[in-house]
Design a protein around this motif. Sequence first.
Motif, PDB file in Angstrom:
ATOM      1  N   ARG A   1      -3.547  -1.319  -3.872  1.00  0.00           N
ATOM      2  CA  ARG A   1      -2.656  -2.331  -3.317  1.00  0.00           C
ATOM      3  C   ARG A   1      -1.921  -3.065  -4.429  1.00  0.00           C
ATOM      4  O   ARG A   1      -2.541  -3.555  -5.376  1.00  0.00           O
ATOM      5  CB  ARG A   1      -3.436  -3.355  -2.470  1.00  0.00           C
TER       6      ARG A   1
ATOM      7  N   ARG B   1       0.814  -1.220   0.000  1.00  0.00           N
ATOM      8  CA  ARG B   1       0.000   0.000   0.000  1.00  0.00           C
ATOM      9  C   ARG B   1       0.845   1.266   0.000  1.00  0.00           C
ATOM     10  O   ARG B   1       0.426   2.295   0.528  1.00  0.00           O
ATOM     11  CB  ARG B   1      -0.975  -0.003   1.176  1.00  0.00           C
TER      12      ARG B   1
ATOM     13  N   GLN C   1       5.754   4.705   1.243  1.00  0.00           N
ATOM     14  CA  GLN C   1       4.767   5.574   0.612  1.00  0.00           C
ATOM     15  C   GLN C   1       5.407   6.240  -0.595  1.00  0.00           C
ATOM     16  O   GLN C   1       6.525   6.741  -0.514  1.00  0.00           O
ATOM     17  CB  GLN C   1       4.283   6.643   1.607  1.00  0.00           C
TER      18      GLN C   1
ATOM     19  N   ASN D   1      -1.666   4.211  -4.364  1.00  0.00           N
ATOM     20  CA  ASN D   1      -3.100   4.412  -4.101  1.00  0.00           C
ATOM     21  C   ASN D   1      -3.936   3.157  -4.272  1.00  0.00           C
ATOM     22  O   ASN D   1      -5.106   3.126  -3.891  1.00  0.00           O
ATOM     23  CB  ASN D   1      -3.647   5.541  -4.980  1.00  0.00           C
TER      24      ASN D   1
END
Length: 238
Positions: A73, A68, A120, A71
């Motif tokens: 998976r 994740r 991220q 945006n």
Amino acid sequence: MRPSGRKLDELRPFSIEPNVNRHAEGSCMIRLGDTQVICTATVGERVPPFIRGTGLGWVSAEYGMLPRSTNIRMRRESSAGKQAGRTVEIQRLIGRSLRASLDRVSLGERQITVDCDVIQADGGTRCASITGGWVALRLAVNKLIRAGELSSDPLSKPVAAISCGIYAGQLVLDLDYAEDSDAGMDGNFVMTGDGQLIEVQMSAEGQTFSRQQMDRLIDIAGEGIAKIADMQMASANA
């Protein structure tokens, strides 16, 4: 106007937090805007077979994105049974970049593996990995020096990377995802802290670019990397 409202030559909010992993010989968390990468460096006494017995050291890298980090998976590559071509290409780039300023004789016959895990992603993950990877490597080397295992410092200068490109007809520094996905041209620039080039990856994405634009992008990248290198050194010496 850039989507973020930044100036053309302005970096995203940038930070490096050292020593985030208690087990690794060197580690940091690098944040470049909304891109976040954990970098760890592990010292090992075994080297690849092709340099065994030479007395030379080696630095290799591994790179991965958590499911994740984007945006939607993503499937873990371990579940697929193999690494994607993009992953292999990026980790080879990281390894090449980190070895560029390394005195392999001074390191001695040992290998340092730098792991870069993207938690991220918002553009520039390979650049953040190289920049943070160098800090983790620097911290691991510092530990070897303090332990008396190295007689001289094998790292001569910082290595960092940044993206530049042409967005909405303007030359911009440090593209985030919104810009990268709509850029007419984008590139990744790997340099030492004093502006020596290590690797340049540039490609047109819908429009051509001139030699003059290329030269200016290199200048812009160098200015950004000089700022990043200062933070790298501050983080590594904290």
